[in-house]
Design a protein around this motif. Structure first.
Motif: not given
Length: 251
Positions: A9-12, A132-140, A152-164
């Protein structure tokens, strides 16, 4: 919504804060990683860097970190991770591209900064990283699109884009849009009328109402949904509209 593993969770975290608040447009350097470019000329490098400016990759390879301080770059330490293209060219991976210039989205300077960063153990190859991205996104560690963090660090980044939202969108109100009007090709064969209520009506070879339907404009792209049920598209290039091999101008 993705929840990171506790150890990740604290990665960079500091670097993410700087990237999200990067109003000055500072370069971002992802350093000391195994970089799988999928480009046949560059190949895979260890202990390498990927330099991003805005939405574009501007440098790939070892030693770029030496200029990070000079360039006031935001440095993301990627030790123990692999950086791969977030957009995967399966045809190229299967050996189906005859020319390097036709490869889609390898990690080379000049291409869009679409990066996938995962622990080395999760990236035995490109397929493993994508899995990994599609099945274990928490490891990304990070998913970057056009230079902007999505995960980022397995979680949604602040202000990230979302799909229409899925499905056919509501009609656009294009009142006052300078692209509304009648577009005519060079041979005067195709007349395509775009109206402000989001409808189009084509005359072909003097045959009125040959095709009719709805359209939507997104930047320089125009998407058509014909009343017969098929989809088509076009592109505005300067004062021209390119569609299905026709080049039209507004009359």
């Amino acid at each position: 919504m993705h929840t990171p593993a506790t150890d990740d969770a604290k990665w960079n975290a500091r670097a993410l804060e700087e990237i999200v608040g990067n109003g000055a447009g500072r370069p971002v350097l992802f350093t000391n990683a195994r970089v799988v470019t999928t480009d046949p000329l560059i190949g895979t490098m260890t202990g390498a860097d990927v330099l991003v400016v805005g939405s574009v990759i501007v440098g790939v390879g070892p030693g770029i970190v030496t200029a990070a301080q000079d360039d006031n770059a935001i440095v993301v330490d990627c030790t123990g991770t692999s950086i791969l293209p977030a957009v995967v060219d399966t045809v190229a991976l299967a050996g189906g591209r005859g020319r390097r210039s036709r490869y889609v989205a390898p990690l080379v300077p000049g291409n869009a900064a679409d990066l996938l960063i995962v622990p080395d153990a999760c990236a035995p190859d490109v397929a493993g990283a994508v899995t990994t991205l599609l099945t274990r996104a928490e490891r990304v560690r990070a998913l970057i699109a056009d230079g902007e963090p999505v995960l980022w660090a397995g979680a949604d980044a602040p202000g990230r884009a979302t799909a229409p939202a899925a499905g056919v969108p509501e009609a656009q109100d294009l009142t006052g849009d300078p692209r509304v009007g009648v577009w005519i090709d060079r041979e005067d064969f195709l007349h395509q009328e775009l109206t402000a209520d989001g409808r189009y009506d084509e005359t072909r070879g003097g045959r009125p109402h040959a095709y009719q339907g709805r359209y939507w404009i997104d930047g320089d792209r125009i998407d058509y949904l014909d009343d017969l049920g098929f989809w088509a598209f076009g592109e505005f290039r300067g004062d021209e509209l390119h569609h299905a091999g026709y080049v039209m101008k507004l009359r």
